[in-house]
Write a protein that holds these residues in place. Sequence first.
Motif, PDB file in Angstrom:
ATOM      1  N   UNK A   1      28.566  14.145  21.976  1.00 17.70           N
ATOM      2  CA  UNK A   1      26.729  13.617  21.478  1.00 17.70           C
ATOM      3  C   UNK A   1      26.263  14.372  22.437  1.00 17.70           C
ATOM      4  N   UNK A   2      26.868  14.354  23.596  1.00 13.43           N
ATOM      5  CA  UNK A   2      26.161  15.397  25.477  1.00 13.43           C
ATOM      6  C   UNK A   2      25.824  16.871  24.881  1.00 13.43           C
ATOM      7  N   UNK A   3      27.055  17.259  24.299  1.00 14.74           N
ATOM      8  CA  UNK A   3      27.474  19.025  24.686  1.00 14.74           C
ATOM      9  C   UNK A   3      26.403  19.218  23.496  1.00 14.74           C
ATOM     10  N   UNK A   4      26.772  18.680  22.290  1.00 16.62           N
ATOM     11  CA  UNK A   4      25.598  18.873  20.983  1.00 16.62           C
ATOM     12  C   UNK A   4      24.638  19.030  21.764  1.00 16.62           C
ATOM     13  N   UNK A   5      23.998  17.978  21.816  1.00 24.12           N
ATOM     14  CA  UNK A   5      22.627  17.572  22.475  1.00 24.12           C
ATOM     15  C   UNK A   5      22.338  18.640  23.251  1.00 24.12           C
ATOM     16  N   UNK A   6      23.424  18.839  24.503  1.00 24.41           N
ATOM     17  CA  UNK A   6      22.501  19.935  25.245  1.00 24.41           C
ATOM     18  C   UNK A   6      22.190  21.476  25.097  1.00 24.41           C
ATOM     19  N   UNK A   7      23.130  21.528  24.005  1.00 25.07           N
ATOM     20  CA  UNK A   7      23.337  22.969  23.249  1.00 25.07           C
ATOM     21  C   UNK A   7      21.431  22.413  22.327  1.00 25.07           C
ATOM     22  N   UNK A   8      21.301  21.811  21.713  1.00 26.07           N
ATOM     23  CA  UNK A   8      20.276  22.114  21.023  1.00 26.07           C
ATOM     24  C   UNK A   8      19.339  21.895  22.032  1.00 26.07           C
ATOM     25  N   UNK A   9      18.998  21.630  23.010  1.00 28.27           N
ATOM     26  CA  UNK A   9      17.967  21.861  24.154  1.00 28.27           C
ATOM     27  C   UNK A   9      17.949  22.769  24.793  1.00 28.27           C
TER      28      UNK A   9
ATOM     29  N   UNK B   1      26.985  15.847  15.093  1.00 25.82           N
ATOM     30  CA  UNK B   1      25.998  15.597  14.579  1.00 25.82           C
ATOM     31  C   UNK B   1      25.521  14.616  15.344  1.00 25.82           C
ATOM     32  N   UNK B   2      25.576  13.607  15.589  1.00 23.82           N
ATOM     33  CA  UNK B   2      24.402  12.784  16.222  1.00 23.82           C
ATOM     34  C   UNK B   2      23.722  13.498  16.848  1.00 23.82           C
ATOM     35  N   UNK B   3      24.187  14.032  18.181  1.00 21.07           N
ATOM     36  CA  UNK B   3      23.299  14.344  18.640  1.00 21.07           C
ATOM     37  C   UNK B   3      22.887  15.834  18.982  1.00 21.07           C
ATOM     38  N   UNK B   4      22.933  16.644  17.756  1.00 23.22           N
ATOM     39  CA  UNK B   4      22.433  17.314  17.154  1.00 23.22           C
ATOM     40  C   UNK B   4      21.391  17.167  16.760  1.00 23.22           C
ATOM     41  N   UNK B   5      21.368  16.020  15.775  1.00 24.76           N
ATOM     42  CA  UNK B   5      20.663  15.238  14.959  1.00 24.76           C
ATOM     43  C   UNK B   5      19.369  14.804  15.963  1.00 24.76           C
ATOM     44  N   UNK B   6      20.025  14.195  16.784  1.00 29.94           N
ATOM     45  CA  UNK B   6      19.115  13.240  18.101  1.00 29.94           C
ATOM     46  C   UNK B   6      18.369  15.006  18.149  1.00 29.94           C
ATOM     47  N   UNK B   7      18.245  15.901  18.854  1.00 30.83           N
ATOM     48  CA  UNK B   7      18.425  16.890  19.673  1.00 30.83           C
ATOM     49  C   UNK B   7      17.280  17.626  19.176  1.00 30.83           C
ATOM     50  N   UNK B   8      17.618  18.187  17.941  1.00 30.30           N
ATOM     51  CA  UNK B   8      16.624  18.287  16.424  1.00 30.30           C
ATOM     52  C   UNK B   8      15.312  17.641  16.390  1.00 30.30           C
ATOM     53  N   UNK B   9      15.350  15.788  16.056  1.00 25.90           N
ATOM     54  CA  UNK B   9      14.607  15.008  16.200  1.00 25.90           C
ATOM     55  C   UNK B   9      13.599  15.069  16.866  1.00 25.90           C
ATOM     56  N   UNK B  10      14.150  15.173  18.847  1.00 27.26           N
ATOM     57  CA  UNK B  10      13.464  14.807  19.306  1.00 27.26           C
ATOM     58  C   UNK B  10      12.665  15.934  19.885  1.00 27.26           C
TER      59      UNK B  10
END
Length: 110
Positions: free
Chosen positions: A30-38, A93-102
């Motif tokens: 979750x952290x990896x995909x979310x940080x990639x989005x950020x 997928x969750x990290x990607x979705x949360x990162x994009x949504x926020x």
Amino acid sequence: MLRAAVYPLAAVAVLALAFLFVGPKYAIGAAASGLAVVAGGWISARMALGGGVQAAGSAMMRLILAMLLKWVLVIAVFAIGLVWVKLPALPLFAGLAVGMMFQVLALARR
């Protein structure tokens, strides 16, 4: 522009902490995909908006290249996490979705 990076970063951190209760690989995914989005959003914003005044064609080309660079980074991190590191797909997928949504919510807020 900073707000568009801080809000999703905080949301991804909360998501990673929530997935930590499931397991460390889930939290890392979750952290990896979310940080990639950020990171992709921040780099994209710097690249697209940092060039000063230019002709319309050049400005549009910078916007398109910045968006392309962001998605290449996000897809590369996602693929590496899924195939090479063998992280579970759900937190990726969750990290990607949360990162994009926020990120979108932070940009839409006045």
